[in-house]
Write a protein that holds these residues in place. Structure first.
Motif, PDB file in Angstrom:
ATOM      1  N   SER A 178       0.841  -1.180   0.000  1.00  0.00           N
ATOM      2  CA  SER A 178       0.000   0.000   0.000  1.00  0.00           C
ATOM      3  C   SER A 178       0.880   1.235   0.000  1.00  0.00           C
ATOM      4  CB  SER A 178      -0.937   0.005   1.216  1.00  0.00           C
ATOM      5  OG  SER A 178      -1.866   1.071   1.144  1.00  0.00           O
ATOM      6  N   GLU A 699     -12.260   3.190  10.527  1.00  0.00           N
ATOM      7  CA  GLU A 699     -12.027   1.918   9.850  1.00  0.00           C
ATOM      8  C   GLU A 699     -10.534   1.623   9.789  1.00  0.00           C
ATOM      9  OE1 GLU A 699     -14.389  -0.028   8.937  1.00  0.00           O
ATOM     10  OE2 GLU A 699     -16.158   1.275   8.916  1.00  0.00           O
ATOM     11  N   THR A 701      -7.453   0.821   7.671  1.00  0.00           N
ATOM     12  CA  THR A 701      -7.153   1.182   6.285  1.00  0.00           C
ATOM     13  C   THR A 701      -6.007   0.340   5.718  1.00  0.00           C
ATOM     14  OG1 THR A 701      -5.593   2.904   6.989  1.00  0.00           O
ATOM     15  CG2 THR A 701      -7.905   3.550   6.712  1.00  0.00           C
ATOM     16  N   GLY A 702      -5.867   0.389   4.392  1.00  0.00           N
ATOM     17  CA  GLY A 702      -4.666  -0.104   3.737  1.00  0.00           C
ATOM     18  C   GLY A 702      -4.698  -1.507   3.191  1.00  0.00           C
ATOM     19  N   ARG A 732     -10.302  -1.012  -0.567  1.00  0.00           N
ATOM     20  CA  ARG A 732      -9.794  -0.956   0.788  1.00  0.00           C
ATOM     21  C   ARG A 732     -10.240   0.381   1.384  1.00  0.00           C
ATOM     22  NH1 ARG A 732      -3.737  -1.721  -0.758  1.00  0.00           N
ATOM     23  NH2 ARG A 732      -4.737  -2.729  -2.533  1.00  0.00           N
ATOM     24  N   TRP A 733     -10.211   0.477   2.707  1.00  0.00           N
ATOM     25  CA  TRP A 733     -10.614   1.705   3.371  1.00  0.00           C
ATOM     26  C   TRP A 733      -9.489   2.746   3.341  1.00  0.00           C
ATOM     27  CZ3 TRP A 733     -15.432   2.938   4.572  1.00  0.00           C
ATOM     28  CH2 TRP A 733     -16.365   1.921   4.789  1.00  0.00           C
ATOM     29  N   THR A 734      -9.885   3.994   3.203  1.00  0.00           N
ATOM     30  CA  THR A 734      -8.981   5.128   3.343  1.00  0.00           C
ATOM     31  C   THR A 734      -9.770   6.272   3.958  1.00  0.00           C
ATOM     32  OG1 THR A 734      -7.346   6.502   2.184  1.00  0.00           O
ATOM     33  CG2 THR A 734      -9.436   6.142   1.072  1.00  0.00           C
ATOM     34  N   SER A 735      -9.110   7.376   4.278  1.00  0.00           N
ATOM     35  CA  SER A 735      -9.816   8.540   4.816  1.00  0.00           C
ATOM     36  C   SER A 735      -9.217   9.806   4.222  1.00  0.00           C
ATOM     37  CB  SER A 735      -9.727   8.589   6.346  1.00  0.00           C
ATOM     38  OG  SER A 735      -8.388   8.773   6.765  1.00  0.00           O
ATOM     39  N   TYR A 741     -14.183   8.438   6.106  1.00  0.00           N
ATOM     40  CA  TYR A 741     -13.703   7.157   5.595  1.00  0.00           C
ATOM     41  C   TYR A 741     -14.548   6.721   4.396  1.00  0.00           C
ATOM     42  CZ  TYR A 741     -10.646   6.528   9.596  1.00  0.00           C
ATOM     43  OH  TYR A 741      -9.640   6.681  10.528  1.00  0.00           O
ATOM     44  N   THR A 743     -14.220   3.791   0.669  1.00  0.00           N
ATOM     45  CA  THR A 743     -13.447   2.724   0.040  1.00  0.00           C
ATOM     46  C   THR A 743     -12.825   3.221  -1.256  1.00  0.00           C
ATOM     47  OG1 THR A 743     -15.444   1.885  -1.033  1.00  0.00           O
ATOM     48  CG2 THR A 743     -14.784   0.865   1.051  1.00  0.00           C
ATOM     49  N   THR A 779      -4.651   5.059  -1.533  1.00  0.00           N
ATOM     50  CA  THR A 779      -4.955   5.911  -0.388  1.00  0.00           C
ATOM     51  C   THR A 779      -5.407   7.268  -0.902  1.00  0.00           C
ATOM     52  OG1 THR A 779      -4.110   6.659   1.761  1.00  0.00           O
ATOM     53  CG2 THR A 779      -2.637   6.860  -0.107  1.00  0.00           C
ATOM     54  N   ASP A 780      -6.196   7.959  -0.126  1.00  0.00           N
ATOM     55  CA  ASP A 780      -6.816   9.208  -0.563  1.00  0.00           C
ATOM     56  C   ASP A 780      -5.786  10.230  -1.030  1.00  0.00           C
ATOM     57  OD1 ASP A 780      -9.224  11.153  -0.519  1.00  0.00           O
ATOM     58  OD2 ASP A 780      -7.720  12.177   0.718  1.00  0.00           O
TER      59      ASP A 780
END
Length: 797
Positions: A178, A699, A701-702, A732-735, A741, A743, A779-780
């Motif tokens: 990631s 959440e 993440t990664g 996958r989760w990111t923020s 948060y 996906t 990732t965001d």
């Protein structure tokens, strides 16, 4: 436009991302609509489904097969194209001996003559219990103890053109890479959901540890000609290998020569999708093995001006990223390694190694955040030095003693600037951060055959870590140039201000015991336990209000234990099960860092704990297909997370033990030769991570719920090999910067590698990655590279 450290161009200001709805809209615009489609495959895997899968594995293990099982050492022509899930058998004390049960003790033991020259000492050293692989050409004294796990070979990293550790390890099932995102520009690895804090990294079994925060950047570790293999322990990490290992371990193993003169040279050039030159990599290795000694020297260089985004990328803030070359994405890394070893006989070996690597990197900016919500960081140096020794000595016919000693240093500089041009440092956002670390220590492990069917091993580890840091701060003030307090305001400093050096010092110990019991010629039981403890000797910080001060000191300790069983139920397959309980001590950063004034300390932060379960199988089906699979479950407690608390009239973050949860999933791999010139294969990982958290909406993440890679390997002509392959991952989760948060990151990437061996040992290669130029991000605000090409040549002698 390419904003590098040498060329900073101008751009325009765009809008900011503030809400969850805006986040989803941004994701669709910048990364493609597919990346916002929920793909929670892992969520669909219920506990009941995993239990059924485990039962299926166990049932499959009872089925007969027809050929020899996959052992620790795999011949070169049998090595799978992709790394499989692997089952390693426990090591016995006597080199080159098979596991010995009571009935076979006197017939299966093979002990080399005491008068042997030592030219084959290391090839059989797997028997000493120090390493998961004893294949020829691998420095087995630098190995770790693997039970179930995965090995990524040098050949696999070359075939798929994975020049850095993060890319290479992600070839393995159960491992995902990631982008750390943010201003740090760090490449990350997760092993069955566990991150870089929870999975130790070693080189030849020597820990690479950054005592301040251990925020390793896996993109700084090259996988050149000198790296023989990457060993990955997943879930079960042997107590003999020292403290840590909450979720596994990653070990880079160097080469050991097997001939009087041997070498390898690799040269590659990388180009963007439009053919523009982007960088090169050079790697070389040379070694000699003589009757009583061996010598090696190797090195790698990676120099990149950066990489280009997909043509589908749509700029949203041209001041930070306007498309084309990714702004500030240039990197430069190099490494050298020399090794000398003495082999006085067939069982003993004494070696000393020196490793030095240096790097520098830019940090691409967030593609969406406005200009006043960016952090403009740069890493002018990221350097690591290590001197280490390994020894193994046979005592009698059934005992050994191994030792390891090391001295490591780590230096890095982090500079923050006022603007995207990285050319001024005058405001309160600017600083220069200097880290200087050193660590030294060693270990001793010994083993003996208590009986012909029982082997006992013990290990002791010690390391001292010393961390020194200071910052040079810049604030808007014209009232002086020395550090100090202005007037009655204790938080206003004169400018610029260079802090005094802050020092931390800590000792870590571990003592371990492991027993291998050969129940029958086909069944081994392994049990073990360790006690780890840590003494904090000093922890300093500095503020303008308090000056240089010492934190309250607090020590930590933890117990670990493990158990495993391997059943070689036929000559062509194995089934295994293991359980391990491991702990991870928090870093200095987690306990004490003020995060530039936004956090408060927690000296009593307890270790994280995890109990890991695994059931797996590996073997051959239908006489030719290599197949392996594993089901895993981890029960995590005292998970360390950052929470906001009220303190001294304000709100600060603090690291606390607040998380309990579970990680679970399934891995599978297959390598199927269809004809002499055609084979297919791949691997798949499904994983679900659930963690309790007092902060709603947070959440983990990664890590994608599902990932995999599939390939076809075809040799249409003599010397020609084509390897088209596809890499896939779910969301996958990111923020985002507003802590919303969502996906992100589902992708399917098509690649191809074409090799032509124009003479034995000499190969030309052309690799294309992301052929469809897919636009995606992990990732965001930090998209991944678009289409690229690599042309290379490798010569072995």
């Amino acid at each position: 436009m390419n904003i590098s450290r040498k060329e900073r161009a101008r751009g325009r200001l765009a809008g900011a991302l503030a809400t969850g709805s805006a986040a989803r809209e941004h994701n669709e615009r910048a990364y493609g609509a597919s990346s916002v489609i929920p793909c929670r495959l892992g969520a669909a895997i219920s506990h009941r489904a995993l239990v059924l899968a485990a039962a299926g594995v166990a049932f499959g293990a009872m089925l007969p097969a027809s050929t020899h099982a996959q052992e620790t050492q795999v011949a070169a022509d049998q090595t799978p194209t992709l790394p499989p899930v692997v089952v390693f058998q426990p090591k016995t004390v006597t080199p080159a001996s098979a596991p010995r049960a009571r009935r076979e003790a006197q017939t299966t033991q093979t002990t080399p003559s005491d008068e042997a020259s030592g030219t084959d000492a290391a090839e059989g050293a797997g028997g000493t219990g120090t390493g998961g692989s004893s294949a020829a050409g691998i420095f087995s004294l630098g190995g770790i103890n693997l039970m179930g796990g995965t090995v990524v070979t040098n050949e696999q990293t070359w075939t798929f053109q994975k020049p850095t550790l993060d890319q290479a390890a992600a070839l393995a099932p159960g491992v995902s890479d990631s982008n750390g995102g943010g201003q740090r520009n760090e490449r990350l690895l997760y092993v069955r959901g566990f991150d870089r804090y929870q999975v130790p990294l070693t080189i030849d079994g020597v820990r690479v540890y950054l005592p301040a925060d251990n925020r390793l950047d896996y993109g700084r570790f090259l996988t050149g000609a000198e790296i023989a293999e990457i060993q990955i322990a997943k879930g079960y990490a042997s107590v003999l290998d020292g403290p840590g290992g909450l979720g596994g371990a990653i070990n880079l193993v160097t080469r050991r020569p097997t001939k009087e003169l041997e070498g390898e040279v690799e040269q590659t050039f990388t180009f963007a999708g439009d053919g523009a030159y982007s960088g090169f990599r050079t790697s070389g290795y040379v070694g000699t093995k003589q009757k009583y000694y061996y010598l090696t020297a190797s090195g790698s260089v990676l120099d990149s001006k950066g990489w280009k985004l997909s043509d589908d990328f749509k700029p949203q803030n041209s001041a930070s990223e306007d498309g084309g070359w990714r702004n500030n994405s240039d990197v430069n890394d190099w490494r050298i390694n020399v090794k000398a070893g003495i082999t006085p006989n067939a069982t003993d070996e004494y070696s000393i190694s020196y490793l030095k690597q240096e790097g520098s990197k830019g940090a691409p900016f967030h593609t969406v955040n406005p200009i006043n919500n960016q952090k403009y960081w740069d890493w002018p140096w990221w350097n690591l030095d290590s001197v280490y020794s390994h020894t193994t000595t046979r005592i009698g016919q059934s005992s050994y003693v191994n030792t390891k000693m090391f001295y490591n240093t780590f230096d890095n500089g982090l500079f923050a600037y006022d603007n995207q041009y990285l050319n001024t440092q005058t405001t309160s956002n600017a600083f220069r951060s200097y880290y200087k670390d050193e660590g030294y220590g060693g270990s001793i492990d010994a083993g003996t055959d208590i009986t012909n069917w029982d082997t006992l091993k013990a290990a002791f580890h010690y390391r001292r870590d010393i961390h020194e840091e200071y910052n040079r701060l810049y604030v808007n003030s014209s009232k002086g140039s020395s550090c100090g307090v202005l007037g009655t305001d204790p938080y206003v400093m004169t400018a610029p201000c260079t802090e005094p050096v802050q020092r931390s010092e800590e000792d870590t110990y571990s003592i371990a015991l492991e027993n291998t019991f050969h129940v029958t010629p086909r069944v081994d039981l392994v049990t073990g336990a360790s006690y780890d403890w840590r003494n904090l000797l000093q922890a300093q910080d500095w503020t303008a209000a308090n000056g240089l001060f010492d934190y309250t000191l607090k020590d930590s300790d933890a117990w670990n234990w493990q158990a495993a069983a391997i059943w070689r139920y036929s000559d062509d397959a194995k089934v295994y099960a293991n359980v391990s309980h491991r702990t991870r001590f928090p870093t200095l950063f987690e306990r004490f860092s003020s995060r530039f004034g936004g956090a408060t300390s927690n000296p009593g932060l307890a270790p994280e704990e995890s109990t890991n379960f695994e059931v797996g199988w590996a073997g051959k089906l239908f006489g030719r297909a290599q197949v392996s699979t594993a089901v895993f479950y981890s029960d995590v407690t005292d998970f360390i997370q950052s929470v906001n608390i009220a303190y001294n009239g304000g709100t600060y973050s603090q690291s606390q033990n607040i998380g309990d949860g579970e990680f679970y999933g399934w891995e599978g791999s297959a390598d199927v030769p269809l004809t002499k010139t055609l084979s297919v294969g791949g691997n798949v990982t499904l994983i679900q991570r659930n963690i309790s958290n007092p902060t709603s909406g947070v959440e983990l993440t990664g890590v994608p719920d599902a990932k995999g890679i599939a390939y076809v390997k075809w040799s249409p002509l003599d010397g020609v090999t084509l390897t088209p392959n596809v890499e896939m991952a779910s969301t996958r989760w990111t923020s985002n910067s507003s802590s919303v948060y969502y996906t992100i990151g589902a992708y399917t990437i098509a690649n191809i590698s074409a090799e032509y061996e124009f003479r034995p040992g000499a190969t030309l290669q052309l690799t294309a990655r992301n052929l469809t130029d897919e636009n995606y991000a992990l990732t965001d605000g930090f998209p991944e590279p678009g289409r690229s090409f690599t042309a290379g040549m490798r010569i072995k002698f």
